[in-house]
Design a protein around this motif. Structure first.
Motif, PDB file in Angstrom:
ATOM      1  N   LYS A  79      46.145  31.011  22.250  1.00  0.00           N
ATOM      2  CA  LYS A  79      46.262  30.711  21.550  1.00  0.00           C
ATOM      3  C   LYS A  79      45.682  29.187  21.512  1.00  0.00           C
ATOM      4  CE  LYS A  79      49.487  32.480  18.037  1.00  0.00           C
ATOM      5  NZ  LYS A  79      49.443  33.104  18.534  1.00  0.00           N
ATOM      6  N   VAL A  86      36.935  27.266  20.366  1.00  0.00           N
ATOM      7  CA  VAL A  86      36.819  26.598  18.581  1.00  0.00           C
ATOM      8  C   VAL A  86      36.222  25.485  18.229  1.00  0.00           C
ATOM      9  CG1 VAL A  86      38.032  26.540  16.663  1.00  0.00           C
ATOM     10  CG2 VAL A  86      38.394  28.273  17.806  1.00  0.00           C
ATOM     11  N   TYR A 114      44.865  39.562  20.331  1.00  0.00           N
ATOM     12  CA  TYR A 114      44.613  39.626  18.592  1.00  0.00           C
ATOM     13  C   TYR A 114      44.701  40.553  17.932  1.00  0.00           C
ATOM     14  CZ  TYR A 114      40.994  41.522  15.281  1.00  0.00           C
ATOM     15  OH  TYR A 114      40.311  41.330  14.190  1.00  0.00           O
ATOM     16  N   LYS A 118      47.410  37.048  13.225  1.00  0.00           N
ATOM     17  CA  LYS A 118      46.569  36.598  11.613  1.00  0.00           C
ATOM     18  C   LYS A 118      46.000  35.237  12.062  1.00  0.00           C
ATOM     19  CE  LYS A 118      48.354  38.353   7.339  1.00  0.00           C
ATOM     20  NZ  LYS A 118      48.461  38.247   6.185  1.00  0.00           N
ATOM     21  N   ILE A 119      46.540  34.154  13.168  1.00  0.00           N
ATOM     22  CA  ILE A 119      45.926  33.442  14.241  1.00  0.00           C
ATOM     23  C   ILE A 119      45.415  34.056  14.826  1.00  0.00           C
ATOM     24  CG2 ILE A 119      45.858  30.915  15.189  1.00  0.00           C
ATOM     25  CD1 ILE A 119      49.213  30.865  13.791  1.00  0.00           C
ATOM     26  N   ASN A 120      45.854  34.829  15.951  1.00  0.00           N
ATOM     27  CA  ASN A 120      45.148  34.824  16.898  1.00  0.00           C
ATOM     28  C   ASN A 120      44.055  36.308  16.422  1.00  0.00           C
ATOM     29  OD1 ASN A 120      46.988  34.111  18.354  1.00  0.00           O
ATOM     30  ND2 ASN A 120      47.570  36.139  18.871  1.00  0.00           N
ATOM     31  N   LYS A 121      43.182  36.316  15.849  1.00  0.00           N
ATOM     32  CA  LYS A 121      42.329  37.279  14.636  1.00  0.00           C
ATOM     33  C   LYS A 121      41.341  36.222  14.227  1.00  0.00           C
ATOM     34  CE  LYS A 121      44.585  41.270  13.397  1.00  0.00           C
ATOM     35  NZ  LYS A 121      45.210  42.333  12.802  1.00  0.00           N
ATOM     36  N   THR A 122      42.356  35.616  13.393  1.00  0.00           N
ATOM     37  CA  THR A 122      41.082  34.138  12.656  1.00  0.00           C
ATOM     38  C   THR A 122      40.260  33.020  14.327  1.00  0.00           C
ATOM     39  OG1 THR A 122      42.873  33.796  10.986  1.00  0.00           O
ATOM     40  CG2 THR A 122      41.106  31.965  11.775  1.00  0.00           C
ATOM     41  N   LEU A 123      41.202  33.257  15.655  1.00  0.00           N
ATOM     42  CA  LEU A 123      40.102  32.717  16.160  1.00  0.00           C
ATOM     43  C   LEU A 123      39.298  33.152  17.135  1.00  0.00           C
ATOM     44  CD1 LEU A 123      43.615  30.626  17.721  1.00  0.00           C
ATOM     45  CD2 LEU A 123      41.980  29.221  17.237  1.00  0.00           C
ATOM     46  N   LYS A 125      37.882  36.165  16.010  1.00  0.00           N
ATOM     47  CA  LYS A 125      36.478  36.345  15.428  1.00  0.00           C
ATOM     48  C   LYS A 125      35.919  34.760  14.995  1.00  0.00           C
ATOM     49  CE  LYS A 125      38.725  39.888  12.189  1.00  0.00           C
ATOM     50  NZ  LYS A 125      37.777  41.016  11.810  1.00  0.00           N
ATOM     51  N   PHE A 126      36.155  33.935  14.942  1.00  0.00           N
ATOM     52  CA  PHE A 126      35.463  32.959  14.959  1.00  0.00           C
ATOM     53  C   PHE A 126      34.807  32.858  16.193  1.00  0.00           C
ATOM     54  CE2 PHE A 126      34.693  27.500  15.032  1.00  0.00           C
ATOM     55  CZ  PHE A 126      33.871  27.929  13.971  1.00  0.00           C
TER      56      PHE A 126
END
Length: 184
Positions: A79, A86, A114, A118-123, A125-126
């Motif tokens: 993260k 990010v 990943y 959900k935080i990992n997925k969001t980071l 994907k961004f």
């Protein structure tokens, strides 16, 4: 090329060994490489933040001052590591619109990371938005990156080591033990 990542001798892990080897090969081919070394692993929290800020300033400065065809960096499965990307990649993308942003995923647990939250997925994907090419260590890892939703160029670089040429003296008086260090 602008490179941002861990290097020998300050950091001795698989990633830094790989990075140092890749940069050595590129330099021996006459490539000009500007490096911003990441080595905050042994610093306090305040030291890590300060190091990140100074690294970011250097990357932004070099991006303004030098034309570079490539920006090469590690995409860490953490993260904090992704938060650094990010915060930095959008600014660098504005400055370096035509530079190829190349991320290297050196570890084999990318998909596990990943899918963990959900935080990992969001980071992830961004971060993918700003990356033009991802380098992985095997075709299996390419499938993991694709499963995470990356649609652009993925290449694999076989995971090798210069230690393969080292000869061991197995006729010593020490116990015959074998130590294997691997990435999964």
């Amino acid at each position: 090329m602008i490179f941002w990542g861990e290097l020998l001798p300050r950091t001795t892990i698989g990633t830094s060994i790989s990075n140092s080897s890749i940069l050595s090969i590129l330099r021996s081919d006459g490539k000009k490489i500007i490096t911003v070394e990441e080595y905050s692993w042994n610093k306090s929290v305040i030291g890590k933040v300060f190091h990140y800020i100074t690294s970011s300033i250097k990357l932004i400065y070099f991006s303004f001052c030098y034309r570079s065809k490539y920006f090469y960096f590690m995409m860490p499965p953490s993260k904090s590591g992704l938060m650094k990307l990010v915060l930095l990649l959008p600014f660098l993308r504005i400055i370096k619109r035509y530079t190829v942003f190349t991320a290297h995923i050196h570890r084999g647990d990318f998909l596990t990371f990943y899918k963990a939250s959900k935080i990992n997925k969001t980071l992830v994907k961004f971060t993918f938005i700003f990356i033009d090419k991802i380098i992985v260590l095997s075709p299996y890892f390419e499938k993991q990156v694709r499963e995470a939703g990356y649609k652009k160029n993925v290449e694999f670089l076989r995971n090798t080591s210069s230690f393969e040429k080292v000869k061991f003296n197995l006729e010593s008086k020490e116990s015959n033990s074998f130590i294997s260090i691997i990435n999964y």
